[in-house]
Design a protein around this motif. Structure first.
Motif, PDB file in Angstrom:
ATOM      1  N   LYS A  93       0.864  -1.187   0.000  1.00 48.71           N
ATOM      2  CA  LYS A  93       0.000   0.000   0.000  1.00 48.71           C
ATOM      3  C   LYS A  93       0.900   1.236   0.000  1.00 48.71           C
ATOM      4  O   LYS A  93       1.159   1.828   1.051  1.00 48.71           O
ATOM      5  CB  LYS A  93      -0.919   0.011   1.217  1.00 48.71           C
ATOM      6  N   PRO A  94       1.373   1.646  -1.165  1.00 49.60           N
ATOM      7  CA  PRO A  94       2.367   2.712  -1.236  1.00 49.60           C
ATOM      8  C   PRO A  94       1.862   4.108  -0.860  1.00 49.60           C
ATOM      9  O   PRO A  94       2.673   5.012  -0.684  1.00 49.60           O
ATOM     10  CB  PRO A  94       2.834   2.689  -2.691  1.00 49.60           C
ATOM     11  N   LEU A  95       0.567   4.283  -0.699  1.00 52.09           N
ATOM     12  CA  LEU A  95       0.061   5.595  -0.310  1.00 52.09           C
ATOM     13  C   LEU A  95      -0.467   5.602   1.126  1.00 52.09           C
ATOM     14  O   LEU A  95      -1.064   6.582   1.565  1.00 52.09           O
ATOM     15  CB  LEU A  95      -1.020   6.064  -1.288  1.00 52.09           C
ATOM     16  N   ALA A  97      -0.210   6.232   4.840  1.00 53.09           N
ATOM     17  CA  ALA A  97       0.624   7.167   5.594  1.00 53.09           C
ATOM     18  C   ALA A  97       1.502   6.471   6.635  1.00 53.09           C
ATOM     19  O   ALA A  97       2.680   6.805   6.783  1.00 53.09           O
ATOM     20  CB  ALA A  97      -0.257   8.229   6.263  1.00 53.09           C
ATOM     21  N   GLU A  98       0.955   5.498   7.344  1.00 56.05           N
ATOM     22  CA  GLU A  98       1.732   4.818   8.384  1.00 56.05           C
ATOM     23  C   GLU A  98       2.879   4.002   7.791  1.00 56.05           C
ATOM     24  O   GLU A  98       3.977   3.973   8.338  1.00 56.05           O
ATOM     25  CB  GLU A  98       0.821   3.935   9.228  1.00 56.05           C
ATOM     26  N   ARG A  99       2.632   3.341   6.692  1.00 55.25           N
ATOM     27  CA  ARG A  99       3.678   2.534   6.057  1.00 55.25           C
ATOM     28  C   ARG A  99       4.793   3.419   5.499  1.00 55.25           C
ATOM     29  O   ARG A  99       5.970   3.075   5.576  1.00 55.25           O
ATOM     30  CB  ARG A  99       3.083   1.673   4.944  1.00 55.25           C
ATOM     31  N   ILE A 100       4.424   4.568   4.949  1.00 58.20           N
ATOM     32  CA  ILE A 100       5.435   5.487   4.420  1.00 58.20           C
ATOM     33  C   ILE A 100       6.219   6.127   5.562  1.00 58.20           C
ATOM     34  O   ILE A 100       7.428   6.339   5.453  1.00 58.20           O
ATOM     35  CB  ILE A 100       4.786   6.542   3.499  1.00 58.20           C
ATOM     36  N   ALA A 101       5.562   6.402   6.685  1.00 59.48           N
ATOM     37  CA  ALA A 101       6.271   6.939   7.857  1.00 59.48           C
ATOM     38  C   ALA A 101       7.289   5.916   8.367  1.00 59.48           C
ATOM     39  O   ALA A 101       8.423   6.274   8.717  1.00 59.48           O
ATOM     40  CB  ALA A 101       5.281   7.308   8.953  1.00 59.48           C
ATOM     41  N   ALA A 102       6.903   4.640   8.391  1.00 60.79           N
ATOM     42  CA  ALA A 102       7.835   3.590   8.818  1.00 60.79           C
ATOM     43  C   ALA A 102       8.999   3.476   7.838  1.00 60.79           C
ATOM     44  O   ALA A 102      10.155   3.276   8.247  1.00 60.79           O
ATOM     45  CB  ALA A 102       7.108   2.251   8.934  1.00 60.79           C
ATOM     46  N   ASP A 153       7.308  12.565  -3.542  1.00 62.54           N
ATOM     47  CA  ASP A 153       6.664  13.577  -2.706  1.00 62.54           C
ATOM     48  C   ASP A 153       5.872  14.581  -3.538  1.00 62.54           C
ATOM     49  O   ASP A 153       4.787  15.002  -3.138  1.00 62.54           O
ATOM     50  CB  ASP A 153       7.694  14.297  -1.838  1.00 62.54           C
ATOM     51  N   ASP A 154       6.397  14.953  -4.696  1.00 62.85           N
ATOM     52  CA  ASP A 154       5.665  15.866  -5.590  1.00 62.85           C
ATOM     53  C   ASP A 154       4.380  15.211  -6.095  1.00 62.85           C
ATOM     54  O   ASP A 154       3.325  15.848  -6.132  1.00 62.85           O
ATOM     55  CB  ASP A 154       6.535  16.297  -6.770  1.00 62.85           C
ATOM     56  N   ALA A 155       4.467  13.950  -6.490  1.00 64.44           N
ATOM     57  CA  ALA A 155       3.279  13.238  -6.975  1.00 64.44           C
ATOM     58  C   ALA A 155       2.238  13.099  -5.865  1.00 64.44           C
ATOM     59  O   ALA A 155       1.037  13.283  -6.103  1.00 64.44           O
ATOM     60  CB  ALA A 155       3.675  11.864  -7.527  1.00 64.44           C
ATOM     61  N   VAL A 156       2.687  12.810  -4.665  1.00 63.84           N
ATOM     62  CA  VAL A 156       1.777  12.709  -3.521  1.00 63.84           C
ATOM     63  C   VAL A 156       1.145  14.074  -3.239  1.00 63.84           C
ATOM     64  O   VAL A 156      -0.058  14.163  -2.957  1.00 63.84           O
ATOM     65  CB  VAL A 156       2.513  12.160  -2.275  1.00 63.84           C
ATOM     66  N   PHE A 175     -15.685   7.817  -3.187  1.00 60.88           N
ATOM     67  CA  PHE A 175     -14.965   6.660  -3.714  1.00 60.88           C
ATOM     68  C   PHE A 175     -13.783   6.223  -2.850  1.00 60.88           C
ATOM     69  O   PHE A 175     -13.017   5.345  -3.229  1.00 60.88           O
ATOM     70  CB  PHE A 175     -14.501   6.932  -5.146  1.00 60.88           C
ATOM     71  N   GLY A 176     -13.622   6.817  -1.683  1.00 60.96           N
ATOM     72  CA  GLY A 176     -12.610   6.371  -0.726  1.00 60.96           C
ATOM     73  C   GLY A 176     -11.178   6.748  -1.059  1.00 60.96           C
ATOM     74  O   GLY A 176     -10.256   6.021  -0.691  1.00 60.96           O
ATOM     75  N   PHE A 177     -10.963   7.867  -1.711  1.00 61.08           N
ATOM     76  CA  PHE A 177      -9.601   8.345  -1.958  1.00 61.08           C
ATOM     77  C   PHE A 177      -9.086   8.956  -0.663  1.00 61.08           C
ATOM     78  O   PHE A 177      -9.620   9.954  -0.188  1.00 61.08           O
ATOM     79  CB  PHE A 177      -9.582   9.405  -3.070  1.00 61.08           C
ATOM     80  N   GLU A 178      -8.063   8.346  -0.080  1.00 62.03           N
ATOM     81  CA  GLU A 178      -7.507   8.804   1.192  1.00 62.03           C
ATOM     82  C   GLU A 178      -6.267   9.659   0.940  1.00 62.03           C
ATOM     83  O   GLU A 178      -5.513   9.393   0.002  1.00 62.03           O
ATOM     84  CB  GLU A 178      -7.109   7.604   2.052  1.00 62.03           C
ATOM     85  N   PRO A 179      -6.023  10.653   1.807  1.00 59.37           N
ATOM     86  CA  PRO A 179      -4.788  11.426   1.660  1.00 59.37           C
ATOM     87  C   PRO A 179      -3.564  10.524   1.873  1.00 59.37           C
ATOM     88  O   PRO A 179      -3.608   9.578   2.656  1.00 59.37           O
ATOM     89  CB  PRO A 179      -4.874  12.474   2.778  1.00 59.37           C
ATOM     90  N   ALA A 180      -2.514  10.830   1.165  1.00 58.62           N
ATOM     91  CA  ALA A 180      -1.269  10.061   1.274  1.00 58.62           C
ATOM     92  C   ALA A 180      -0.234  10.897   2.005  1.00 58.62           C
ATOM     93  O   ALA A 180      -0.448  12.072   2.306  1.00 58.62           O
ATOM     94  CB  ALA A 180      -0.781   9.693  -0.120  1.00 58.62           C
ATOM     95  N   ARG A 181       0.910  10.291   2.266  1.00 59.75           N
ATOM     96  CA  ARG A 181       2.013  10.970   2.940  1.00 59.75           C
ATOM     97  C   ARG A 181       3.251  10.790   2.091  1.00 59.75           C
ATOM     98  O   ARG A 181       3.533   9.696   1.628  1.00 59.75           O
ATOM     99  CB  ARG A 181       2.232  10.351   4.322  1.00 59.75           C
ATOM    100  N   GLY A 182       3.986  11.873   1.926  1.00 55.89           N
ATOM    101  CA  GLY A 182       5.267  11.771   1.232  1.00 55.89           C
ATOM    102  C   GLY A 182       6.314  11.198   2.169  1.00 55.89           C
ATOM    103  O   GLY A 182       6.116  11.101   3.374  1.00 55.89           O
ATOM    104  N   LEU A 183       7.433  10.815   1.597  1.00 52.74           N
ATOM    105  CA  LEU A 183       8.511  10.248   2.417  1.00 52.74           C
ATOM    106  C   LEU A 183       9.099  11.307   3.330  1.00 52.74           C
ATOM    107  O   LEU A 183       9.434  11.036   4.474  1.00 52.74           O
ATOM    108  CB  LEU A 183       9.589   9.655   1.502  1.00 52.74           C
ATOM    109  N   ARG A 184       9.237  12.503   2.830  1.00 47.19           N
ATOM    110  CA  ARG A 184       9.690  13.637   3.647  1.00 47.19           C
ATOM    111  C   ARG A 184       8.449  14.437   3.989  1.00 47.19           C
ATOM    112  O   ARG A 184       8.037  15.305   3.232  1.00 47.19           O
ATOM    113  CB  ARG A 184      10.677  14.524   2.890  1.00 47.19           C
ATOM    114  N   ALA A 185       7.835  14.083   5.105  1.00 46.90           N
ATOM    115  CA  ALA A 185       6.566  14.721   5.486  1.00 46.90           C
ATOM    116  C   ALA A 185       6.777  16.219   5.647  1.00 46.90           C
ATOM    117  O   ALA A 185       7.722  16.674   6.282  1.00 46.90           O
ATOM    118  CB  ALA A 185       6.044  14.126   6.785  1.00 46.90           C
ATOM    119  N   ARG A 186       5.891  16.960   5.020  1.00 53.38           N
ATOM    120  CA  ARG A 186       5.933  18.415   5.127  1.00 53.38           C
ATOM    121  C   ARG A 186       5.019  18.848   6.248  1.00 53.38           C
ATOM    122  O   ARG A 186       3.912  18.370   6.382  1.00 53.38           O
ATOM    123  CB  ARG A 186       5.505  19.044   3.802  1.00 53.38           C
ATOM    124  N   THR A 187       5.479  19.803   7.014  1.00 57.30           N
ATOM    125  CA  THR A 187       4.655  20.282   8.123  1.00 57.30           C
ATOM    126  C   THR A 187       3.832  21.466   7.707  1.00 57.30           C
ATOM    127  O   THR A 187       4.029  22.080   6.726  1.00 57.30           O
ATOM    128  CB  THR A 187       5.533  20.682   9.321  1.00 57.30           C
TER     129      THR A 187
END
Length: 187
Positions: A93-95, A97-102, A153-156, A175-187
């Motif tokens: 699940k590449p989008l 957020a928890e998996r990308i944070a890990a 990160d740009d695509a996300v 349709f259940g589109f959830e927000p994603a997280r980039g690898l370098r999370a922006r604050t």
């Protein structure tokens, strides 16, 4: 038939065409983010492979216990294993957020392990344990991973922006589109 009876049909047709177009745009942006992750995964996998290529067989590590060989290689091996496991999880699940944070945390741990190994290797009186070209190869892999991270990160960011815009936010919710997280999370 009067022109007033056509107005609801025209509005309905415009709404349907807009909804189909907006949905297709959201699907395309999500697909772009997943494709960018695939490129990022490829670059990070090369870093794991570099560690595996550098680590000597277990017998050689145990033979150099007096010089701290197993501890030296253990940090790199553990960090590479953590990154490989995080990559496998994020691949599913590449989008998420928890998996990308890990994955971001695992990438940072590997970077710290490499820095420690290079620092310890430079001050080892018995001589270097890392192969000669390792530092330059690692630097090149890090640069490639940084470029892939920026693309991901740009695509996300484009995907997240699209699902947050009104009225597309309604389709995203429907349709259940959830927000994603980039690898370098922006604050």
């Amino acid at each position: 038939m009067s022109s007033s009876s056509f107005l609801p049909w025209v509005l309905a047709a415009v709404t349907v065409f807009w909804a189909v177009g907006a949905y297709n745009r959201l699907v395309r942006l999500r697909s772009d983010a997943k494709s960018a992750f695939a490129r990022l995964e490829s670059e990070l996998q090369k870093q794991v492979q570099l560690v595996l290529a550098c680590v000597p067989p277990e017998e050689e590590q145990q033979a150099s216990q007096f010089s701290g060989g197993s501890a030296f290689w253990g940090g790199l091996q553990g960090a590479a294993a953590q990154l490989a496991a995080s990559l496998a999880s994020a691949r599913a699940k590449p989008l998420d957020a928890e998996r990308i944070a890990a994955l971001a945390a695992a990438q940072e741990v590997l970077g710290i392990a490499w820095e420690r190994a290079e620092r310890d290797d430079a001050h080892d009186l018995a001589g270097p344990r890392l192969p000669e070209n390792t530092s330059s190869e690692r630097s090149q892999l890090v640069r490639m991973a940084q470029a892939a991270t920026e693309q991901f990160d740009d695509a996300v960011g484009r995907y997240n922006q699209a699902i947050a815009q009104f009225p597309a936010v309604m389709l995203a919710w429907l349709f259940g589109f959830e927000p994603a997280r980039g690898l370098r999370a922006r604050t």
